[in-house]
Scaffold this active site. Structure first.
Site, PDB file in Angstrom:
ATOM      1  N   ARG A  22       0.843  -1.195   0.000  1.00 45.52           N
ATOM      2  CA  ARG A  22       0.000   0.000   0.000  1.00 45.52           C
ATOM      3  C   ARG A  22       0.876   1.242   0.000  1.00 45.52           C
ATOM      4  O   ARG A  22       1.822   1.355   0.764  1.00 45.52           O
ATOM      5  CB  ARG A  22      -0.909   0.017   1.231  1.00 45.52           C
ATOM      6  N   SER A  72     -11.963   5.537  16.272  1.00 45.84           N
ATOM      7  CA  SER A  72     -12.519   4.235  16.626  1.00 45.84           C
ATOM      8  C   SER A  72     -11.646   3.527  17.652  1.00 45.84           C
ATOM      9  O   SER A  72     -12.147   2.933  18.614  1.00 45.84           O
ATOM     10  CB  SER A  72     -12.644   3.373  15.361  1.00 45.84           C
ATOM     11  N   GLY A 115     -10.571   0.626  21.342  1.00 47.26           N
ATOM     12  CA  GLY A 115      -9.296  -0.065  21.420  1.00 47.26           C
ATOM     13  C   GLY A 115      -8.965  -0.738  20.094  1.00 47.26           C
ATOM     14  O   GLY A 115      -9.731  -0.674  19.142  1.00 47.26           O
ATOM     15  N   GLN A 119      -8.116  -5.837  16.310  1.00 47.12           N
ATOM     16  CA  GLN A 119      -7.271  -6.819  15.639  1.00 47.12           C
ATOM     17  C   GLN A 119      -5.804  -6.418  15.781  1.00 47.12           C
ATOM     18  O   GLN A 119      -5.399  -5.363  15.294  1.00 47.12           O
ATOM     19  CB  GLN A 119      -7.625  -6.930  14.157  1.00 47.12           C
ATOM     20  N   GLU A 121      -0.428  -1.572   9.015  1.00 47.80           N
ATOM     21  CA  GLU A 121       0.199  -0.244   9.057  1.00 47.80           C
ATOM     22  C   GLU A 121      -0.818   0.856   9.363  1.00 47.80           C
ATOM     23  O   GLU A 121      -0.481   1.842  10.004  1.00 47.80           O
ATOM     24  CB  GLU A 121       0.932   0.061   7.741  1.00 47.80           C
ATOM     25  N   ARG A 122      -2.067   0.704   8.910  1.00 48.13           N
ATOM     26  CA  ARG A 122      -3.079   1.733   9.213  1.00 48.13           C
ATOM     27  C   ARG A 122      -3.325   1.798  10.716  1.00 48.13           C
ATOM     28  O   ARG A 122      -3.421   2.887  11.293  1.00 48.13           O
ATOM     29  CB  ARG A 122      -4.386   1.451   8.467  1.00 48.13           C
ATOM     30  N   GLU A 127      -0.781 -11.195   2.690  1.00 43.62           N
ATOM     31  CA  GLU A 127      -1.764 -10.741   3.671  1.00 43.62           C
ATOM     32  C   GLU A 127      -2.471  -9.479   3.200  1.00 43.62           C
ATOM     33  O   GLU A 127      -3.671  -9.309   3.403  1.00 43.62           O
ATOM     34  CB  GLU A 127      -1.090 -10.499   5.024  1.00 43.62           C
ATOM     35  N   ASN A 128      -1.732  -8.580   2.554  1.00 40.62           N
ATOM     36  CA  ASN A 128      -2.349  -7.337   2.097  1.00 40.62           C
ATOM     37  C   ASN A 128      -3.256  -7.549   0.890  1.00 40.62           C
ATOM     38  O   ASN A 128      -4.242  -6.841   0.725  1.00 40.62           O
ATOM     39  CB  ASN A 128      -1.269  -6.297   1.783  1.00 40.62           C
ATOM     40  N   ARG A 170      -6.829  -8.056   1.762  1.00 39.43           N
ATOM     41  CA  ARG A 170      -7.609  -6.954   2.314  1.00 39.43           C
ATOM     42  C   ARG A 170      -8.587  -6.412   1.283  1.00 39.43           C
ATOM     43  O   ARG A 170      -8.355  -6.473   0.080  1.00 39.43           O
ATOM     44  CB  ARG A 170      -6.686  -5.832   2.804  1.00 39.43           C
TER      45      ARG A 170
END
Length: 300
Positions: free
Chosen positions: A56, A70, A75, A78, A96-97, A129-130, A133
């Protein structure tokens, strides 16, 4: 609530274990590695660096602020995933977000899954993994597939197994990288969809691609309308064309290319039996029409 507190305490205990220089875990075979790998660990944000393999490249400030809000209320639901690169040093694999939003909130720690991986394994984990998404744009996904091919030496068949996508789906994403960079940027910014991009791939000429792209933006063309425009360009009426070719005199055939090069489009010529004819100059958008108009006015 007691269960949650117990889990959080466990994470903090593992964090202390990782900070102990006498028990530095470097591989899955090291002492106490089984206590860390697969468990949630509270890590100091300052001990984590961003992943250079992150596919990304665009992070919306607005969406990061929304995520931070949020996290402040609920909290981090994930945990992020990191790999250990040294004593008390970690590198992001995914999340990373969440990492950036936590920094916006000036949090000190973040829950994380700790992995033991080398650079190649980390790259593959990050990319795979990305890709899974939902918020990656089509070009980011395509670039991730291309990196798996170039840097991990995966075939499309192997990628299909790793990411759980059909080989044809992977091929469709990779073909998007053949589009002009301006069109790729438009797709990344959400001006056109992947469907528009797939339709434009059928056009080999870059200038024609861009002409159609401008039409999509100015006329708000749907994917179906774009596909129809592409078909009309790629498959003109061959019957009428053959008939015209038979009737066109040699002097026109040898000179028509100059017209096409000057106006930047394939010019259509029709000639009647009495020698009279008609030249048709196509255009794909208002901007294209104005461009041709300026050429005509400049020739006066």
């Amino acid at each position: 609530m007691a269960k949650a507190n117990k889990k959080q305490a466990l994470g903090r205990g593992l964090s202390a274990l990782l900070k102990d220089p006498d028990n530095d875990i470097q591989s899955a075979q090291d002492k106490n590695a089984d206590k860390v790998i697969g468990n949630i660990v509270e890590l100091d944000l300052e001990d984590i660096e961003v992943n250079p393999f992150q596919p990304r490249t665009n992070f919306s400030e607005e969406s990061l602020r929304e995520l931070a809000s949020s996290i402040k209320e609920l909290g981090i639901i994930q945990p992020i995933t990191v790999r250990k690169i040294g004593h008390n040093q970690y590198q992001l694999v995914s999340g990373e977000r969440r990492f950036r939003a936590s920094k916006l909130l000036e949090l000190e720690t973040i829950p994380a899954y700790v992995r033991i991986a080398n650079d190649q394994e980390s790259l593959e984990m990050a990319l795979v993994e990305n890709i899974q998404r939902q918020d990656l744009d089509p070009i980011e996904i395509a670039l991730s597939y291309q990196r798996l091919i170039d840097e991990i030496n995966l075939t499309q068949e192997q990628m299909s197994e790793r990411v759980g996508k059909k080989r044809s789906t992977i091929t469709n994403y990779l073909r998007l990288l053949k589009l002009d960079p301006i069109i790729q940027t438009g797709m990344r910014d959400g001006f056109i969809s992947m469907g528009h991009g797939r339709a434009l791939i059928a056009i080999d000429d870059t200038s024609t691609q861009l002409d159609i792209y401008e039409s999509i933006l100015t006329k708000k063309l749907s994917v179906r309308e774009t596909e129809s425009m592409v078909r009309n360009i790629n498959t003109p009426n061959t019957k009428a064309s053959n008939k015209t070719d038979n009737e066109i005199p040699t002097f026109i055939k040898t000179g028509i290319n100059s017209f096409s090069e000057y106006f930047g489009h394939k010019i259509d010529v029709k000639v009647s039996k009495n020698g009279k004819g008609k030249i048709t100059i196509p255009f794909h958008s208002e901007e294209d029409f104005n461009r041709i108009k300026k050429l005509v006015e400049g020739a006066k």
